[in-house]
Scaffold this motif. Structure first.
Motif, PDB file in Angstrom:
ATOM      1  N   UNK A   1       0.861  -1.183   0.000  1.00 12.05           N
ATOM      2  CA  UNK A   1       0.000   0.000   0.000  1.00 12.05           C
ATOM      3  C   UNK A   1       0.894   1.228   0.000  1.00 12.05           C
ATOM      4  N   UNK A   2       0.578   2.196  -0.850  1.00 14.41           N
ATOM      5  CA  UNK A   2       1.303   3.466  -0.884  1.00 14.41           C
ATOM      6  C   UNK A   2       0.297   4.580  -0.648  1.00 14.41           C
ATOM      7  N   UNK A   3       0.583   5.432   0.312  1.00 10.93           N
ATOM      8  CA  UNK A   3      -0.297   6.565   0.608  1.00 10.93           C
ATOM      9  C   UNK A   3       0.354   7.846   0.085  1.00 10.93           C
ATOM     10  N   UNK A   4      -0.420   8.616  -0.650  1.00  6.21           N
ATOM     11  CA  UNK A   4       0.099   9.869  -1.199  1.00  6.21           C
ATOM     12  C   UNK A   4       0.241  10.904  -0.100  1.00  6.21           C
ATOM     13  N   UNK A   5       1.284  11.709  -0.147  1.00  2.52           N
ATOM     14  CA  UNK A   5       1.417  12.807   0.821  1.00  2.52           C
ATOM     15  C   UNK A   5       0.364  13.882   0.564  1.00  2.52           C
ATOM     16  N   UNK A   6       0.211  14.778   1.509  1.00  2.43           N
ATOM     17  CA  UNK A   6      -0.777  15.854   1.358  1.00  2.43           C
ATOM     18  C   UNK A   6      -0.506  16.676   0.118  1.00  2.43           C
ATOM     19  N   UNK A   7       0.759  16.927  -0.139  1.00  2.96           N
ATOM     20  CA  UNK A   7       1.167  17.609  -1.363  1.00  2.96           C
ATOM     21  C   UNK A   7       1.845  16.566  -2.258  1.00  2.96           C
ATOM     22  N   UNK A   8       1.145  16.081  -3.278  1.00  5.12           N
ATOM     23  CA  UNK A   8       1.676  14.963  -4.071  1.00  5.12           C
ATOM     24  C   UNK A   8       2.984  15.249  -4.781  1.00  5.12           C
ATOM     25  N   UNK A   9       3.373  16.510  -4.929  1.00  3.60           N
ATOM     26  CA  UNK A   9       4.660  16.788  -5.565  1.00  3.60           C
ATOM     27  C   UNK A   9       5.831  16.411  -4.669  1.00  3.60           C
ATOM     28  N   UNK A  10       5.550  16.173  -3.375  1.00  7.86           N
ATOM     29  CA  UNK A  10       6.595  15.746  -2.444  1.00  7.86           C
ATOM     30  C   UNK A  10       6.788  14.233  -2.548  1.00  7.86           C
ATOM     31  N   UNK A  11       7.959  13.775  -2.119  1.00  6.99           N
ATOM     32  CA  UNK A  11       8.206  12.336  -2.052  1.00  6.99           C
ATOM     33  C   UNK A  11       7.719  11.798  -0.712  1.00  6.99           C
ATOM     34  N   UNK A  12       7.380  10.506  -0.717  1.00 13.33           N
ATOM     35  CA  UNK A  12       6.945   9.811   0.491  1.00 13.33           C
ATOM     36  C   UNK A  12       7.293   8.339   0.317  1.00 13.33           C
ATOM     37  N   UNK A  13       7.207   7.535   1.381  1.00 12.72           N
ATOM     38  CA  UNK A  13       7.527   6.111   1.219  1.00 12.72           C
ATOM     39  C   UNK A  13       6.715   5.473   0.083  1.00 12.72           C
ATOM     40  N   UNK A  14       7.438   4.958  -0.891  1.00  9.13           N
ATOM     41  CA  UNK A  14       6.793   4.317  -2.030  1.00  9.13           C
ATOM     42  C   UNK A  14       6.252   5.281  -3.077  1.00  9.13           C
ATOM     43  N   UNK A  15       6.375   6.571  -2.840  1.00  5.23           N
ATOM     44  CA  UNK A  15       5.794   7.565  -3.740  1.00  5.23           C
ATOM     45  C   UNK A  15       6.865   8.556  -4.209  1.00  5.23           C
ATOM     46  N   UNK A  16       6.920   8.791  -5.521  1.00  7.16           N
ATOM     47  CA  UNK A  16       7.801   9.808  -6.101  1.00  7.16           C
ATOM     48  C   UNK A  16       6.930  10.876  -6.738  1.00  7.16           C
ATOM     49  N   UNK A  17       7.050  12.095  -6.240  1.00 11.40           N
ATOM     50  CA  UNK A  17       6.259  13.188  -6.797  1.00 11.40           C
ATOM     51  C   UNK A  17       6.984  13.871  -7.946  1.00 11.40           C
ATOM     52  N   UNK A  18       6.197  14.423  -8.849  1.00 17.92           N
ATOM     53  CA  UNK A  18       6.777  15.174  -9.972  1.00 17.92           C
ATOM     54  C   UNK A  18       7.178  16.557  -9.474  1.00 17.92           C
ATOM     55  N   UNK A  19       8.456  16.872  -9.654  1.00 19.63           N
ATOM     56  CA  UNK A  19       8.952  18.151  -9.160  1.00 19.63           C
ATOM     57  C   UNK A  19       8.573  19.281 -10.105  1.00 19.63           C
ATOM     58  N   UNK A  20       8.417  20.439  -9.515  1.00 21.29           N
ATOM     59  CA  UNK A  20       8.219  21.670 -10.284  1.00 21.29           C
ATOM     60  C   UNK A  20       9.391  22.601 -10.027  1.00 21.29           C
ATOM     61  N   UNK A  21       9.594  23.488 -10.958  1.00 22.50           N
ATOM     62  CA  UNK A  21      10.549  24.565 -10.721  1.00 22.50           C
ATOM     63  C   UNK A  21       9.906  25.870 -11.128  1.00 22.50           C
ATOM     64  N   UNK A  22      10.114  26.877 -10.331  1.00 19.93           N
ATOM     65  CA  UNK A  22       9.566  28.208 -10.599  1.00 19.93           C
ATOM     66  C   UNK A  22      10.732  29.168 -10.743  1.00 19.93           C
TER      67      UNK A  22
END
Length: 612
Positions: A188-209
C-alpha cells in the motif's frame, strides 16, 4: 462539456478558427499569448476527441481492456471531475503526455499492434488520467489502474512503487476524506498531502519556478510519466536531488536571459511550455526534442551553460507552436520522400521535417541575435547567430518554391523570410563570422559526400579523361550535372566534430576548455584541433595523412577543403567543398589503375578547374 449530450439541433459545436493575422504573427515569431491560447484550445478538443473515440471503440470488446474496468468508467469519473472541479479536468487534458498517450494508443488500435506493453496496459492509462483528475479535484472515488514493472502512474502528480513479481498488473486507487492510497495484494502506498513531495513508495513530480523581475516561469521536471518520450512509452528515470537543483539553477539562468533579451518571446513561452523531460548530459552538445502530440513539452539534455539552454528552449517552443498550428492547417501535402538538405541534420529530410527545422532554427537565430546585440564580446552568440541565420536563409531559398507546399505553407514561409532576410546585413565580428561560414561549408560538404551519388557515366568519362592526360572532358560531360536525388543511406561516418570544437572554443572559458578537453570531443582528430586553433597548414597536413590511410573518409575530405580554403580559395578547395562526392567517386574509379592511384588532392585540383 464532456459529460453532456443533447438532441437539440440548435446546439452546435463551435469550430476552432485562427485568423490570418494570428497565422502571420506566428510565422513571424510574434503574436503574444493570444494565438497560442487558441492553439491550446484546439489541442484540447483534439485530445478530447481522441480520448472519446478510444473509449467508444475499446469498450465494445472486453478483450481489449481486461483485466481493468471498462474505459467507460474512466470517462464517467472524468465527467464527475468536470462537474466538481473543472480546472482539475483542464489540467489533465492540457498535460502534454495526455496527447502523446492518446495519439500513440490510437495508432496501436488502428494498426492492431501491441506496443511495448500489452494493449490493455496502454488503453488502461485512461484510468490513470481519470484517477489523477479525481485526486486534483478532491472528490471521493475508487478505480483500478495498470502497473508496469511495479510502477503505478498518476499523470501530473507522480508515481507509486508497488511490490509485485508480474511485469504488468493491476492496482486499486482510492481517494476520500482520509487521503489517497494506491494498493495491490502485496503493498500500500499513501500519497502525501502535497503529491509533488516524495513519500515512502511515492515519487512526486517536481516543479521549478523561475523569476526574472515580474516574469515568472513554472514548469514540471517530469522524469516519471510513461508517455513523456518521443516514440514509445518509457520507464521512470528519477533525477537525484542534486541533479534537480542543478536543473533549477541552469533554468533560472536561462529564464533570466530570455526575459532580458527576448521579453515578448518569454511572455509567450511561459504559456506554451508546461513540462521539461530532463535527459542526461551529452558531452559537448545540448540535444533537445519534442513531438507535435505533446503540446507544451520539451525533451532537453542537461548542460551547464544557461545561454545554450535558453536557445534550446526557444528551439523547442517553436516546434511546439508549429506542431499546434499543423493541427489546424496544412503547410504541405503528404510527401514522405527524404529528399531535401537540412543544414541542422546529417540526413536528407522530408518537406515536413524541413519546415519544422526552418521554424525552430529561426527561433534559435532570434535568441542568439538578441544576445549578440547586447553582449558584443559574446563570441559564441555571434557565431551561433551568423551560422543559424545563414542556414535558415539558405534552406528558405530552396524550399519556398517546393511543389509540396500549400498556399498556407508558402504564406508561412514568406512570414519567416520577411524576418530573416534583413538579418543577413547585420554586422557580426569577423572571427565568429568566418567560423560560422566554415561550419556551414563543413556540414554541406560532408552531407554531399555521404548522400549524393554522381552519375556513373559521368564518373567513368572523367576517370577516362584523367587517364588520357586531358585538361578537361571534351564531351557534354564537361557541364557536370548536379545529382539531384539524395539517398538516405549514408556512405561513410561523420560526427560534425569541428563545429563541436568551435562551440567549445567560443563558449565559457573557451581557451582553457579547448586546450583541456578538445581531444575528447567525439570524432575529433589532431587535424581538427589544428584547424579550430587557427593553424590551417598543420591541419591540411593532418588531413592529407588521414586521406592517405582512408581516401573515402568524409570528415577528412571536407576538412582538407576547409584547411585549404582558410589559406586561399582555389580549385582544390572549391572541388572538395562544393563537389566532394564527385572527387571521391572519380578517385575511387582511378584507384589501382595503370600508373598507380593519384592523390585525392590531385583529383580535386583537376576537377576544381572546370567545376563550379
Amino acid at each position: 462539456m464532456i459529460s453532456q449530450q443533447t438532441d437539440d439541433p440548435a446546439a452546435e459545436l463551435n469550430r476552432h478558427q485562427l485568423l490570418w493575422s494570428d497565422f502571420d504573427a506566428i510565422a513571424r515569431g510574434e503574436g503574444g499569448s493570444g494565438p497560442l491560447r487558441k492553439l491550446r484550445a484546439a489541442e484540447r478538443s483534439r485530445r478530447l476527441l481522441l480520448l472519446r473515440n478510444l473509449v467508444e471503440v475499446v469498450t465494445k470488446s472486453e478483450d481489449l481492456y481486461h483485466p481493468l474496468p471498462s474505459p467507460e468508467t474512466a470517462w464517467e469519473l472524468l465527467a464527475r471531475v468536470e462537474h466538481a472541479a473543472p480546472q482539475a479536468l483542464e489540467t489533465i487534458l492540457a498535460h502534454p503526455y495526455t496527447g502523446t498517450w492518446a495519439g500513440y494508443t490510437t495508432r496501436l488500435y488502428r494498426q492492431d499492434v501491441t506496443g511495448v506493453c500489452p494493449f490493455w496496459v496502454h488503453v488502461g492509462h485512461v484510468h490513470c488520467l481519470a484517477a489523477a483528475a479525481a485526486v486534483r479535484a478532491g472528490i471521493p472515488f475508487e478505480t483500478e489502474i495498470p502497473v508496469w514493472h511495479g510502477k503505478a502512474a498518476l499523470p501530473t502528480l507522480g508515481s507509486a512503487q508497488l511490490r509485485t513479481d508480474a511485469p504488468f498488473s493491476v492496482a486499486t486507487v482510492r481517494g476520500g476524506g482520509d487521503g489517497v492510497e494506491i494498493r495491490n495484494r502485496h503493498s500500500v502506498v499513501r500519497l502525501p498531502t502535497h503529491p509533488s513531495a516524495d513519500a515512502p513508495g511515492w515519487s512526486g513530480i517536481r516543479k521549478t519556478v523561475c523569476w526574472s523581475g515580474e516574469r515568472r516561469l513554472e514548469v514540471r521536471l517530469d522524469d516519471l510519466d510513461p508517455y513523456r518520450g518521443l516514440y514509445e512509452p518509457i520507464p521512470p528515470d528519477r533525477l537525484s536531488p542534486v541533479e534537480v537543483e542543478s536543473w533549477r539553477t541552469v533554468l533560472d539562468g536561462a529564464w533570466s536571459l530570455l526575459a532580458e533579451h527576448l521579453p515578448a518571446v518569454a511572455d509567450t513561452l511561459r504559456v506554451g511550455l508546461d513540462s521539461i523531460v530532463p535527459e542526461p548530459t551529452v558531452p559537448f552538445r545540448l540535444p533537445s526534442a519534442s513531438t507535435g502530440e505533446a503540446f507544451g513539452s520539451a525533451i532537453v539534455a542537461y548542460g551547464e551553460d544557461p545561454a545554450t539552454l535558453a536557445a534550446a528552449l526557444v528551439h523547442e517552443f517553436h516546434h511546439i507552436r508549429l506542431g499546434g498550428l499543423l493541427h489546424l492547417v496544412r503547410l504541405s501535402v503528404d510527401d514522405p520522400r527524404e529528399r531535401l538538405y537540412a543544414p541542422w541534420r546529417a540526413d536528407p529530410r522530408p518537406i515536413g521535417g524541413v519546415l519544422h527545422g526552418i521554424y525552430a532554427f529561426f527561433g534559435v537565430a532570434l535568441f542568439w541575435r538578441a544576445l549578440a546585440a547586447t553582449e558584443p564580446d559574446h563570441e559564441l552568440a555571434a557565431f551561433e547567430f551568423a551560422l543559424r541565420r545563414e542556414q535558415v536563409r539558405r534552406t528558405l531559398e530552396v524550399v519556398r518554391a517546393d511543389e509540396s507546399l500549400t498556399t498556407a505553407g508558402r504564406r508561412f514561409l514568406a512570414g519567416v523570410t520577411a524576418e530573416v532576410d534583413p538579418w543577413q546585413d547585420e554586422p557580426v565580428a569577423a572571427g565568429p563570422r568566418a567560423r560560422a561560414r566554415f561550419a556551414a561549408e563543413d556540414h554541406y560538404a560532408a552531407w554531399r559526400i555521404r548522400h549524393l551519388r554522381p552519375d556513373p557515366g559521368v564518373v567513368a568519362e572523367l576517370a577516362a579523361t584523367w587517364r588520357a592526360g586531358l585538361a578537361r572532358p571534351r564531351s557534354a560531360t564537361a557541364t557536370l550535372p548536379e545529382p539531384r536525388v539524395p539517398t538516405p543511406v549514408p556512405d561513410g561516418d561523420w560526427q560534425d566534430a569541428r563545429t563541436d570544437l568551435i562551440r567549445l572554443r567560443l563558449g565559457p572559458d573557451g581557451a582553457a576548455r579547448f586546450a583541456a578537453q578538445g581531444s575528447a570531443v567525439p570524432g575529433a582528430t589532431e587535424a581538427d584541433l589544428h584547424f579550430v586553433a587557427g593553424r590551417p597548414e598543420e591541419a591540411a597536413a593532418g588531413y592529407r595523412k588521414l586521406l592517405a590511410a582512408d581516401p573515402d573518409d568524409p570528415a577528412a575530405l571536407a576538412g582538407l577543403g576547409l584547411a585549404l580554403a582558410a589559406r586561399s580559395t582555389g580549385p582544390t578547395s572549391r572541388a572538395l567543398l562544393h563537389r566532394p562526392e564527385l572527387v571521391r567517386a572519380v578517385h575511387r574509379a582511378l584507384r589501382g589503375g595503370p600508373g598507380g592511384s593519384p592523390s585525392v588532392e590531385a583529383i580535386a585540383g583537376w576537377l576544381g578547374r572546370f567545376t563550379h
